[in-house]
Design a protein around this motif. Structure first.
Motif, PDB file in Angstrom:
ATOM      1  N   LYS A 269       0.847  -1.185   0.000  1.00 34.76           N
ATOM      2  CA  LYS A 269       0.000   0.000   0.000  1.00 34.76           C
ATOM      3  C   LYS A 269       0.884   1.235   0.000  1.00 34.76           C
ATOM      4  O   LYS A 269       2.018   1.221   0.449  1.00 34.76           O
ATOM      5  CB  LYS A 269      -0.948   0.031   1.196  1.00 34.76           C
ATOM      6  CG  LYS A 269      -0.300   0.415   2.521  1.00 34.76           C
ATOM      7  CD  LYS A 269      -1.366   0.676   3.556  1.00 34.76           C
ATOM      8  CE  LYS A 269      -0.756   1.217   4.845  1.00 34.76           C
ATOM      9  NZ  LYS A 269      -1.762   1.601   5.821  1.00 34.76           N
ATOM     10  N   SER A 270       0.332   2.302  -0.526  1.00 36.32           N
ATOM     11  CA  SER A 270       1.076   3.543  -0.594  1.00 36.32           C
ATOM     12  C   SER A 270       0.966   4.271   0.737  1.00 36.32           C
ATOM     13  O   SER A 270      -0.086   4.324   1.351  1.00 36.32           O
ATOM     14  CB  SER A 270       0.521   4.414  -1.715  1.00 36.32           C
ATOM     15  OG  SER A 270       1.121   5.679  -1.677  1.00 36.32           O
ATOM     16  N   SER A 271       2.062   4.842   1.172  1.00 38.19           N
ATOM     17  CA  SER A 271       2.054   5.577   2.425  1.00 38.19           C
ATOM     18  C   SER A 271       1.154   6.800   2.323  1.00 38.19           C
ATOM     19  O   SER A 271       1.114   7.489   1.309  1.00 38.19           O
ATOM     20  CB  SER A 271       3.490   6.016   2.769  1.00 38.19           C
ATOM     21  OG  SER A 271       3.477   6.936   3.836  1.00 38.19           O
ATOM     22  N   SER A 272       0.426   7.089   3.413  1.00 40.12           N
ATOM     23  CA  SER A 272      -0.415   8.282   3.434  1.00 40.12           C
ATOM     24  C   SER A 272       0.439   9.543   3.489  1.00 40.12           C
ATOM     25  O   SER A 272      -0.074  10.651   3.327  1.00 40.12           O
ATOM     26  CB  SER A 272      -1.358   8.226   4.642  1.00 40.12           C
ATOM     27  OG  SER A 272      -0.606   8.117   5.839  1.00 40.12           O
TER      28      SER A 272
ATOM     29  N   VAL B 195      17.511   4.428   0.672  1.00 42.27           N
ATOM     30  CA  VAL B 195      18.101   5.708   1.045  1.00 42.27           C
ATOM     31  C   VAL B 195      17.074   6.490   1.843  1.00 42.27           C
ATOM     32  O   VAL B 195      15.913   6.603   1.439  1.00 42.27           O
ATOM     33  CB  VAL B 195      18.528   6.519  -0.201  1.00 42.27           C
ATOM     34  CG1 VAL B 195      19.154   7.846   0.207  1.00 42.27           C
ATOM     35  CG2 VAL B 195      19.498   5.724  -1.059  1.00 42.27           C
ATOM     36  N   THR B 196      17.486   7.006   2.979  1.00 41.18           N
ATOM     37  CA  THR B 196      16.581   7.818   3.788  1.00 41.18           C
ATOM     38  C   THR B 196      16.487   9.227   3.202  1.00 41.18           C
ATOM     39  O   THR B 196      17.354   9.661   2.452  1.00 41.18           O
ATOM     40  CB  THR B 196      17.084   7.909   5.243  1.00 41.18           C
ATOM     41  OG1 THR B 196      18.426   8.428   5.233  1.00 41.18           O
ATOM     42  CG2 THR B 196      17.073   6.554   5.906  1.00 41.18           C
ATOM     43  N   ASP B 197      15.428   9.922   3.554  1.00 34.48           N
ATOM     44  CA  ASP B 197      15.245  11.326   3.161  1.00 34.48           C
ATOM     45  C   ASP B 197      15.152  11.540   1.661  1.00 34.48           C
ATOM     46  O   ASP B 197      15.647  12.549   1.138  1.00 34.48           O
ATOM     47  CB  ASP B 197      16.371  12.199   3.742  1.00 34.48           C
ATOM     48  CG  ASP B 197      16.396  12.182   5.263  1.00 34.48           C
ATOM     49  OD1 ASP B 197      15.305  12.092   5.854  1.00 34.48           O
ATOM     50  OD2 ASP B 197      17.488  12.239   5.842  1.00 34.48           O
ATOM     51  N   VAL B 198      14.535  10.610   0.945  1.00 33.17           N
ATOM     52  CA  VAL B 198      14.216  10.859  -0.468  1.00 33.17           C
ATOM     53  C   VAL B 198      12.969  11.724  -0.493  1.00 33.17           C
ATOM     54  O   VAL B 198      11.913  11.331  -0.001  1.00 33.17           O
ATOM     55  CB  VAL B 198      13.982   9.540  -1.236  1.00 33.17           C
ATOM     56  CG1 VAL B 198      13.479   9.829  -2.652  1.00 33.17           C
ATOM     57  CG2 VAL B 198      15.267   8.721  -1.292  1.00 33.17           C
ATOM     58  N   SER B 199      13.087  12.919  -1.047  1.00 30.32           N
ATOM     59  CA  SER B 199      11.976  13.870  -1.002  1.00 30.32           C
ATOM     60  C   SER B 199      10.950  13.635  -2.096  1.00 30.32           C
ATOM     61  O   SER B 199       9.771  13.962  -1.934  1.00 30.32           O
ATOM     62  CB  SER B 199      12.506  15.308  -1.100  1.00 30.32           C
ATOM     63  OG  SER B 199      13.281  15.466  -2.277  1.00 30.32           O
ATOM     64  N   MET B 200      11.397  13.072  -3.239  1.00 31.88           N
ATOM     65  CA  MET B 200      10.479  12.894  -4.369  1.00 31.88           C
ATOM     66  C   MET B 200      10.878  11.711  -5.218  1.00 31.88           C
ATOM     67  O   MET B 200      12.056  11.433  -5.404  1.00 31.88           O
ATOM     68  CB  MET B 200      10.456  14.162  -5.241  1.00 31.88           C
ATOM     69  CG  MET B 200       9.564  14.059  -6.471  1.00 31.88           C
ATOM     70  SD  MET B 200       9.642  15.524  -7.554  1.00 31.88           S
ATOM     71  CE  MET B 200       8.601  16.643  -6.667  1.00 31.88           C
TER      72      MET B 200
ATOM     73  N   ARG C 286       9.076   7.947   3.963  1.00 32.33           N
ATOM     74  CA  ARG C 286       9.387   6.883   4.917  1.00 32.33           C
ATOM     75  C   ARG C 286       9.656   7.442   6.308  1.00 32.33           C
ATOM     76  O   ARG C 286       9.973   8.607   6.469  1.00 32.33           O
ATOM     77  CB  ARG C 286      10.595   6.077   4.426  1.00 32.33           C
ATOM     78  CG  ARG C 286      10.338   5.445   3.067  1.00 32.33           C
ATOM     79  CD  ARG C 286      11.548   4.786   2.492  1.00 32.33           C
ATOM     80  NE  ARG C 286      11.872   3.537   3.163  1.00 32.33           N
ATOM     81  CZ  ARG C 286      12.777   2.676   2.733  1.00 32.33           C
ATOM     82  NH1 ARG C 286      13.447   2.916   1.630  1.00 32.33           N
ATOM     83  NH2 ARG C 286      13.018   1.567   3.393  1.00 32.33           N
ATOM     84  N   ALA C 287       9.532   6.568   7.303  1.00 31.90           N
ATOM     85  CA  ALA C 287       9.788   6.921   8.714  1.00 31.90           C
ATOM     86  C   ALA C 287       8.962   8.136   9.140  1.00 31.90           C
ATOM     87  O   ALA C 287       9.429   8.990   9.894  1.00 31.90           O
ATOM     88  CB  ALA C 287      11.284   7.187   8.922  1.00 31.90           C
ATOM     89  N   GLY C 288       7.716   8.213   8.653  1.00 36.02           N
ATOM     90  CA  GLY C 288       6.825   9.283   9.075  1.00 36.02           C
ATOM     91  C   GLY C 288       7.043  10.613   8.380  1.00 36.02           C
ATOM     92  O   GLY C 288       6.328  11.587   8.663  1.00 36.02           O
ATOM     93  N   LYS C 289       7.998  10.693   7.470  1.00 32.98           N
ATOM     94  CA  LYS C 289       8.286  11.945   6.772  1.00 32.98           C
ATOM     95  C   LYS C 289       7.423  12.076   5.525  1.00 32.98           C
ATOM     96  O   LYS C 289       6.978  11.092   4.948  1.00 32.98           O
ATOM     97  CB  LYS C 289       9.768  12.016   6.401  1.00 32.98           C
ATOM     98  CG  LYS C 289      10.691  12.037   7.612  1.00 32.98           C
ATOM     99  CD  LYS C 289      12.143  12.149   7.208  1.00 32.98           C
ATOM    100  CE  LYS C 289      13.046  12.161   8.438  1.00 32.98           C
ATOM    101  NZ  LYS C 289      14.479  12.246   8.064  1.00 32.98           N
ATOM    102  N   ALA C 290       7.191  13.319   5.112  1.00 31.47           N
ATOM    103  CA  ALA C 290       6.384  13.570   3.919  1.00 31.47           C
ATOM    104  C   ALA C 290       7.208  13.341   2.659  1.00 31.47           C
ATOM    105  O   ALA C 290       8.423  13.547   2.642  1.00 31.47           O
ATOM    106  CB  ALA C 290       5.862  15.002   3.944  1.00 31.47           C
ATOM    107  N   GLY C 291       6.556  12.882   1.605  1.00 30.91           N
ATOM    108  CA  GLY C 291       7.222  12.681   0.330  1.00 30.91           C
ATOM    109  C   GLY C 291       6.291  13.010  -0.821  1.00 30.91           C
ATOM    110  O   GLY C 291       5.082  13.196  -0.629  1.00 30.91           O
TER     111      GLY C 291
END
Length: 416
Positions: free
Chosen positions: A278-281, A377-382, A404-409
């Motif tokens: 599923k896609s992350s919200s 890779v962490t912190d991929v913005s787009m 990922r990890a609760g961050k917006a993307g």
């Protein structure tokens, strides 16, 4: 023979193309999926559902958040291992870890459905390391992965969790010097991690006796099937006469795979992360339509220019190696730092590109689908899909690199 899902997917794509060529537009939005015009102009129908075939995957898979039942201290794990887990910043297990670890510790076969970013590597590494701390036998575990990058990531995590424990691993992957692989096998290792091709090479040279391994891990099994590795896997398994436990993890579990999986792991505990497929919200998903005669690359540059480019990490997916090579060159010419990662690049070049991306020395990493599950890779913005992915699952795997990890993307898919 195409699956029903793929046929529906193609049918929807053809309807979209026809709609734009004939200038027809739906009269009202059909979903929350946004349409973004590449000229950045607003018009009637900004919320037109032109990509419902992707959005449907997101809607149908939503479930209530899973409640973690155990802390790491609740598992019968070595105290030193728990300390290292905490030092790595893991305060509690993920869902797939919570559901898997006790079964693996008790020696059961496990078939797990879990995608990227769910903690599945830890789900099998933690109990394997615990087992080796109690009984550090050489050639204990064979871990097979579809891509070189994934093998290297598993090795990296293993080393971080076993600092000072005198447990050793060997990684066997294509694209590296054969003599180095031979030299590495001359040194005793507790686990062997590798891709099917190089593992088979070493076995055929008499350097890797499969009969010694009691534990087998097949990671991202669905991708291995997609890449045509099933014959190699079957040959390896047929020679693992001491095999007592098998752990198989897959991001998807279509019915077509069930017969193969049951043959490899006839008796198993099945576990599934509700976050799988599923896609992350946290991911804002848009579609960009490129009109006939409009320059698609110019549209890409405009999207990237709207980002805070110096602080961003963007993965750009395309279908072919040639397209990846061309896009990387075009982006650099346009002043956007980019590199490429695909099957035609040497292992050294791929590792270098991935490191530059992780270190922030490049903004855009251009990749093909074969590499999609090997990038962690962490912190991929787009994530940008330069072409429409072939299947729903590919779409989910691609955009799962961000948010990922609760961050917006953000995820953007180009439609011609």
């Amino acid at each position: 023979m195409l699956s029903t899902g793929v046929v529906k997917h193609l049918f929807n794509v053809l309807k979209i193309i026809k709609m734009y060529k004939t200038k027809k537009r739906p009269t009202r939005p059909a979903s929350k999926f946004n349409r973004t015009r590449s000229d950045n102009k607003k018009s009637k129908g900004t919320n037109i559902d032109i990509n419902k075939f992707i959005n449907r995957t997101v809607i149908n898979e939503r479930q209530e958040p899973y409640q973690i039942e155990n802390n790491f201290e609740d598992f019968p794990l070595n105290a030193e291992l728990i300390r290292r887990i905490k030092e790595r910043g893991y305060s509690s297990p993920t869902e797939i870890q919570d559901k898997s670890i006790n079964h693996i510790l008790s020696g059961k076969n496990v078939v797990g459905v879990a995608g990227t970013g769910t903690g599945k590597t830890g789900a099998f590494l933690v109990p394997i390391i615990n087992r080796l701390l109690a009984n550090p036998a050489h050639f204990d575990t064979l871990i097979i992965t579809p891509t070189r990058e994934l093998a290297l990531q598993i090795e990296d995590e293993f080393k971080k969790l076993t600092i000072g424990a005198r447990l050793f691993s060997t990684t066997l992957i294509g694209g590296t010097n054969m003599n180095k692989s031979l030299a590495a096998l001359a040194r005793p290792s507790h686990i062997i991690i590798g891709t099917p091709g190089r593992i088979m090479d070493m076995a055929q040279r008499g350097k890797l006796p499969f009969k010694n391994f009691p534990l087998l891990v097949l990671d991202e099994f669905d991708r291995m099937l997609d890449m045509g590795f099933i014959r190699d896997i079957e040959r390896i398994i047929s020679q693992m006469t001491a095999r007592k436990q098998t752990l198989l993890f897959s991001a998807t579990m279509p019915a077509a795979q069930e017969g193969i999986i049951n043959k490899i792991v006839p008796t198993s505990v099945r576990v599934k992360a509700t976050t799988a497929l599923k896609s992350s919200s946290n991911i804002h998903q848009d579609v960009v339509s490129v009109s006939e005669g409009e320059n698609k690359f110019d549209s890409l540059v405009r999207i990237l220019s709207n980002e805070n480019i110096h602080d961003s990490r963007v993965i750009l997916f395309c279908e072919t190696k040639r397209r990846a090579n061309k896009l990387s060159k075009q982006l650099n010419t346009a002043g956007i730092r980019a590199d490429e990662i695909h099957g035609n690049k040497s292992q050294q070049a791929r590792e270098k590109a991935l490191k530059r991306f992780k270190d922030g020395k490049i903004t855009v990493l251009v990749a093909t689908d074969v590499m999609a599950r090997g990038i962690d890779v962490t912190d991929v913005s787009m994530v940008i899909n330069y072409e429409i992915p072939k299947t729903y699952d590919d779409y989910i795997h691609r955009i799962g690199r961000t948010g990922r990890a609760g961050k917006a993307g953000k995820a953007v898919t180009f439609i011609n």
